[in-house]
Design a protein around this motif. Structure first.
Motif, PDB file in Angstrom:
ATOM      1  N   ALA A 101       5.410   5.837   9.660  1.00 43.25           N
ATOM      2  CA  ALA A 101       5.489   7.056  10.470  1.00 43.25           C
ATOM      3  C   ALA A 101       6.660   6.968  11.443  1.00 43.25           C
ATOM      4  CB  ALA A 101       4.181   7.286  11.225  1.00 43.25           C
ATOM      5  N   PHE A 102       6.851   5.794  12.039  1.00 40.26           N
ATOM      6  CA  PHE A 102       7.986   5.603  12.936  1.00 40.26           C
ATOM      7  C   PHE A 102       9.300   5.772  12.160  1.00 40.26           C
ATOM      8  CE2 PHE A 102      11.127   2.954  15.151  1.00 40.26           C
ATOM      9  CZ  PHE A 102      11.108   3.583  16.384  1.00 40.26           C
ATOM     10  N   LEU A 103       9.346   5.255  10.945  1.00 44.31           N
ATOM     11  CA  LEU A 103      10.528   5.436  10.103  1.00 44.31           C
ATOM     12  C   LEU A 103      10.756   6.929   9.843  1.00 44.31           C
ATOM     13  CD1 LEU A 103      12.780   4.122   8.403  1.00 44.31           C
ATOM     14  CD2 LEU A 103      11.141   4.038   6.515  1.00 44.31           C
ATOM     15  N   GLY A 104       9.691   7.655   9.610  1.00 41.25           N
ATOM     16  CA  GLY A 104       9.806   9.103   9.418  1.00 41.25           C
ATOM     17  C   GLY A 104      10.349   9.800  10.653  1.00 41.25           C
ATOM     18  N   VAL A 105       9.888   9.390  11.822  1.00 37.87           N
ATOM     19  CA  VAL A 105      10.406   9.955  13.073  1.00 37.87           C
ATOM     20  C   VAL A 105      11.896   9.642  13.210  1.00 37.87           C
ATOM     21  CG1 VAL A 105      10.281   9.836  15.603  1.00 37.87           C
ATOM     22  CG2 VAL A 105       8.179   9.949  14.262  1.00 37.87           C
ATOM     23  N   ILE A 129       4.743  11.642  20.296  1.00 40.57           N
ATOM     24  CA  ILE A 129       5.044  10.518  19.403  1.00 40.57           C
ATOM     25  C   ILE A 129       4.071   9.372  19.638  1.00 40.57           C
ATOM     26  CG2 ILE A 129       6.736   8.721  18.841  1.00 40.57           C
ATOM     27  CD1 ILE A 129       8.924  10.799  19.575  1.00 40.57           C
ATOM     28  N   VAL A 130       3.855   9.012  20.888  1.00 38.73           N
ATOM     29  CA  VAL A 130       2.954   7.906  21.217  1.00 38.73           C
ATOM     30  C   VAL A 130       1.533   8.214  20.759  1.00 38.73           C
ATOM     31  CG1 VAL A 130       1.892   6.662  23.152  1.00 38.73           C
ATOM     32  CG2 VAL A 130       4.362   7.026  23.108  1.00 38.73           C
ATOM     33  N   MET A 131       1.093   9.443  20.970  1.00 40.85           N
ATOM     34  CA  MET A 131      -0.266   9.812  20.569  1.00 40.85           C
ATOM     35  C   MET A 131      -0.445   9.747  19.057  1.00 40.85           C
ATOM     36  SD  MET A 131      -1.127  12.880  23.288  1.00 40.85           S
ATOM     37  CE  MET A 131      -2.219  13.646  22.143  1.00 40.85           C
ATOM     38  N   VAL A 132       0.534  10.269  18.313  1.00 40.21           N
ATOM     39  CA  VAL A 132       0.427  10.238  16.842  1.00 40.21           C
ATOM     40  C   VAL A 132       0.410   8.799  16.348  1.00 40.21           C
ATOM     41  CG1 VAL A 132       1.649  10.782  14.691  1.00 40.21           C
ATOM     42  CG2 VAL A 132       1.399  12.532  16.473  1.00 40.21           C
ATOM     43  N   ASN A 139       0.846  -1.187   0.000  1.00 40.17           N
ATOM     44  CA  ASN A 139       0.000   0.000   0.000  1.00 40.17           C
ATOM     45  C   ASN A 139       0.889   1.247   0.000  1.00 40.17           C
ATOM     46  OD1 ASN A 139      -1.851   2.053   0.400  1.00 40.17           O
ATOM     47  ND2 ASN A 139      -3.045   0.893   1.911  1.00 40.17           N
ATOM     48  N   ARG A 140       1.186   1.745  -1.188  1.00 42.31           N
ATOM     49  CA  ARG A 140       2.113   2.871  -1.333  1.00 42.31           C
ATOM     50  C   ARG A 140       1.566   4.164  -0.756  1.00 42.31           C
ATOM     51  NH1 ARG A 140       4.146   1.352  -7.419  1.00 42.31           N
ATOM     52  NH2 ARG A 140       5.504  -0.349  -6.744  1.00 42.31           N
ATOM     53  N   VAL A 141       0.267   4.347  -0.871  1.00 38.77           N
ATOM     54  CA  VAL A 141      -0.344   5.572  -0.345  1.00 38.77           C
ATOM     55  C   VAL A 141      -0.234   5.593   1.180  1.00 38.77           C
ATOM     56  CG1 VAL A 141      -2.498   6.871  -0.109  1.00 38.77           C
ATOM     57  CG2 VAL A 141      -1.890   5.845  -2.316  1.00 38.77           C
ATOM     58  N   SER A 142      -0.553   4.490   1.822  1.00 43.20           N
ATOM     59  CA  SER A 142      -0.461   4.401   3.278  1.00 43.20           C
ATOM     60  C   SER A 142       0.979   4.585   3.741  1.00 43.20           C
ATOM     61  CB  SER A 142      -0.997   3.046   3.757  1.00 43.20           C
ATOM     62  OG  SER A 142      -0.852   2.923   5.153  1.00 43.20           O
ATOM     63  N   TYR A 143       1.924   3.970   3.028  1.00 47.37           N
ATOM     64  CA  TYR A 143       3.339   4.109   3.367  1.00 47.37           C
ATOM     65  C   TYR A 143       3.768   5.568   3.256  1.00 47.37           C
ATOM     66  CZ  TYR A 143       8.407   3.954   2.927  1.00 47.37           C
ATOM     67  OH  TYR A 143       9.754   4.189   3.093  1.00 47.37           O
ATOM     68  N   SER A 144       3.440   6.196   2.126  1.00 43.59           N
ATOM     69  CA  SER A 144       3.857   7.575   1.889  1.00 43.59           C
ATOM     70  C   SER A 144       3.231   8.527   2.905  1.00 43.59           C
ATOM     71  CB  SER A 144       3.491   8.016   0.472  1.00 43.59           C
ATOM     72  OG  SER A 144       4.203   7.248  -0.474  1.00 43.59           O
ATOM     73  N   ALA A 145       1.936   8.337   3.164  1.00 42.87           N
ATOM     74  CA  ALA A 145       1.269   9.200   4.149  1.00 42.87           C
ATOM     75  C   ALA A 145       1.911   9.030   5.527  1.00 42.87           C
ATOM     76  CB  ALA A 145      -0.221   8.879   4.204  1.00 42.87           C
ATOM     77  N   GLY A 146       2.127   7.805   5.944  1.00 46.04           N
ATOM     78  CA  GLY A 146       2.739   7.556   7.249  1.00 46.04           C
ATOM     79  C   GLY A 146       4.142   8.118   7.325  1.00 46.04           C
ATOM     80  N   LEU A 147       4.916   7.925   6.264  1.00 44.42           N
ATOM     81  CA  LEU A 147       6.296   8.420   6.248  1.00 44.42           C
ATOM     82  C   LEU A 147       6.337   9.930   6.397  1.00 44.42           C
ATOM     83  CD1 LEU A 147       9.338   7.868   5.840  1.00 44.42           C
ATOM     84  CD2 LEU A 147       8.931   8.240   3.404  1.00 44.42           C
ATOM     85  N   TRP A 148       5.486  10.636   5.668  1.00 41.94           N
ATOM     86  CA  TRP A 148       5.543  12.102   5.721  1.00 41.94           C
ATOM     87  C   TRP A 148       4.902  12.657   6.987  1.00 41.94           C
ATOM     88  CZ3 TRP A 148       9.295  14.251   3.492  1.00 41.94           C
ATOM     89  CH2 TRP A 148       9.857  13.637   2.380  1.00 41.94           C
TER      90      TRP A 148
END
Length: 135
Positions: free
Chosen positions: A109-113, A91-94, A39-48
């Motif tokens: 998202a964790f990777l983005g952090v 971080i935990v809340m997001v 799921n590229r959209v989910s990955y991209s959204a989470g990453l950013w």
């Protein structure tokens, strides 16, 4: 004093380089990781989302340190502990919201952090690159 923290709220050069590094790491994770997920959209959204959070965390750390420098030793230690706890809570809340809503990948998202960590390690390299580009 150009490029220093203070009452004017000017972002210093090290923070600017860290923010650039976070964005560069986010772009690198985007370019490399998007090909390995279903799921590229989910990955991209989470990453950013995570990369944006990393930008906030870096700025918040800078601001907290700047404010703590005006306090005494005991007050500064207490302030920094409280601000660090606040950042962890954010971080935990997001990540909890992302897990609950399933709108974006919490792992991405964790990777983005974690781009904050990558940028911190690469900050000396980023500094040299920026100095060369300015010449």
């Amino acid at each position: 004093m150009e490029g220093t923290a203070g009452k004017r709220g000017v972002i210093n050069d090290t923070l600017r380089e860290l923010l650039i590094g976070i964005l560069a790491a986010g772009a690198m994770f985007q370019a490399a990781g998007v090909w390995f997920v279903k799921n590229r959209v989910s990955y991209s959204a989470g990453l950013w989302i995570g990369t944006g959070l990393a930008l906030f965390l870096a700025w918040h750390m800078w601001k907290s340190i700047d404010e703590a420098l005006d306090l005494g030793e005991t007050g500064a230690q207490k302030r920094m502990r409280g601000q660090a706890a606040f950042r962890y809570l954010v971080i935990v809340m997001v990540l909890a919201v992302l897990m609950y809503t399933e709108g974006a990948s919490p792992l991405a998202a964790f990777l983005g952090v974690m781009s904050l960590k990558v940028a911190a390690y690469l900050q000396p390299v980023t500094h040299k690159v920026i100095l060369k580009l300015r010449r």
